[in-house]
Design a protein around this motif. Structure first.
Motif, PDB file in Angstrom:
ATOM      1  N   THR A 175      32.285  41.306  40.132  1.00  0.00           N
ATOM      2  CA  THR A 175      31.997  42.613  40.712  1.00  0.00           C
ATOM      3  C   THR A 175      30.627  42.606  41.397  1.00  0.00           C
ATOM      4  O   THR A 175      30.459  43.168  42.491  1.00  0.00           O
ATOM      5  CB  THR A 175      32.025  43.704  39.620  1.00  0.00           C
ATOM      6  N   GLU A 229      31.184  40.751  44.551  1.00  0.00           N
ATOM      7  CA  GLU A 229      32.364  41.184  45.318  1.00  0.00           C
ATOM      8  C   GLU A 229      33.277  40.001  45.662  1.00  0.00           C
ATOM      9  O   GLU A 229      33.604  39.744  46.798  1.00  0.00           O
ATOM     10  CB  GLU A 229      31.933  41.929  46.588  1.00  0.00           C
ATOM     11  N   LYS A 259      36.005  45.955  44.358  1.00  0.00           N
ATOM     12  CA  LYS A 259      34.884  45.018  44.420  1.00  0.00           C
ATOM     13  C   LYS A 259      35.133  43.705  43.691  1.00  0.00           C
ATOM     14  O   LYS A 259      34.257  42.829  43.648  1.00  0.00           O
ATOM     15  CB  LYS A 259      33.623  45.676  43.862  1.00  0.00           C
ATOM     16  N   HIS A 260      36.304  43.541  43.103  1.00  0.00           N
ATOM     17  CA  HIS A 260      36.579  42.289  42.406  1.00  0.00           C
ATOM     18  C   HIS A 260      38.092  42.104  42.296  1.00  0.00           C
ATOM     19  O   HIS A 260      38.864  43.047  42.540  1.00  0.00           O
ATOM     20  CB  HIS A 260      35.966  42.295  41.006  1.00  0.00           C
TER      21      HIS A 260
END
Length: 321
Positions: free
Chosen positions: A160, A163, A216-217
């Motif tokens: 996260t 990213e 984001k991940h």
């Protein structure tokens, strides 16, 4: 006539909870007035007469330990009829009438061969892969899944921050249960297992859409039986343009302190195996189905492929959208 003496051995890959199972077999047998012996290094120890008598203190302070105090080793000689006969003779000369074998599919096949030599045998499912049929869970599976989930939790934090996507390769050559259960418990975006076909292009497109929408991940859990994490990551990167990194958990999945679930399962199965031997049963595999202990013919177990929980796989896919 009731048996008076039994032995216990561990064979194949180690799994958390094997020590708890050994402890249960030894103490349950002693409680019932039996003599108990331990065989070091599995079938190798049987052939080379590496057998020692056990007492209550022999299995003290081991229920919480991973691995196996009895060690485990491969033994090509035991695959031969001569090796099997030698192993059975070593047991007979000590007056040992029954053996509890803790291990996976190969260990079960050895137990079946030993039963053909007139030794009463019981198999306990000791493998992290959860690939033994006629039991819902194997000893060590719960701990292995917990280890994978913990690792994914940590990876999610750093993915996260940067990213990125993370491809996590876990054990499971022919059975994807570790990937399935850990992936479902971790909220993975994709779970790749040997039992289910997959389209990497569709997975790459979906993950790219997720990132474009602000995610984001990403986590992809890969069972080793479908390919290496490196290969999967490379193809995903090529098809999605994303930056995914690979983590191969490897043998860390086999180590560590067993969970309470594995300790309880091992304890129940070990005690059950002893009771089955005292009832005159032989050539059986002990397992647990819907909370109840069961004994199934080993020959049937080794000739049956365990079905995957497709309901859980489909649930994971629904929740990953």
């Amino acid at each position: 006539m009731s048996i008076k003496s039994i032995a216990v051995l561990t064979s194949g890959g180690d799994s958390q909870g094997m020590n708890a199972a050994v402890r249960a077999v030894v103490r349950s047998a002693l409680y019932r007035g039996l003599e108990v012996y331990a065989v070091q290094r599995g079938y190798y120890g049987l052939i080379h007469d590496d057998i020692r008598k056990m007492d209550l203190r022999s299995v003290g302070d081991i229920i919480q330990r991973g691995g196996t105090i009895l060690q485990t080793a491969r033994c090509e000689e035991f695959r031969t009829l001569e090796g099997q006969q030698k192993a059975a003779e070593n047991l007979r000369k000590r007056g040992i009438e029954g053996v509890v074998v803790i291990g996976g599919d190969g260990s079960y096949q050895g137990a079946y061969k030993l039963s053909l030599q007139g030794i009463k045998t019981m198999g306990l499912p000791g493998t992290i892969d959860n690939d033994i049929p006629f039991t819902d869970y194997t000893i060590g599976f719960d701990t292995a899944v917990s280890i994978v989930v913990d690792a994914i939790n940590k990876l999610r934090d750093t993915m996260t921050s940067h990213e990125r996507s993370s491809v996590v390769e876990v054990m499971g050559r022919h059975c994807g249960d570790i990937a399935l259960y850990a992936g479902l418990a971790s909220g993975a975006e994709a779970i790749l297992v040997p039992e289910v076909d997959f389209d990497l292009n569709k997975i790459a497109t979906r993950m790219k859409d997720h990132f474009n929408a602000g995610k984001k991940h990403g986590i992809i859990v890969v069972a080793e039986g479908v390919g290496t994490g490196e290969d999967i990551s490379k193809k995903l990167n090529e098809q999605s343009g994303l930056d995914s990194r690979v983590t191969v958990l490897g043998h860390i999945q086999r180590g560590g302190t067993p969970t309470h679930n594995d300790r309880i399962l091992a304890s129940r199965l070990g005690d059950f195996a002893v009771s089955q031997l005292l009832e005159g049963k032989s050539g059986k595999a002990c397992g647990i189905i819907e909370g109840k202990l069961v004994a199934t013919d080993i020959e049937k177990v080794v000739n049956t492929k365990k079905a995957m929980r497709m309901d859980l796989f489909e649930l994971a896919m629904r929740l990953s959208q």
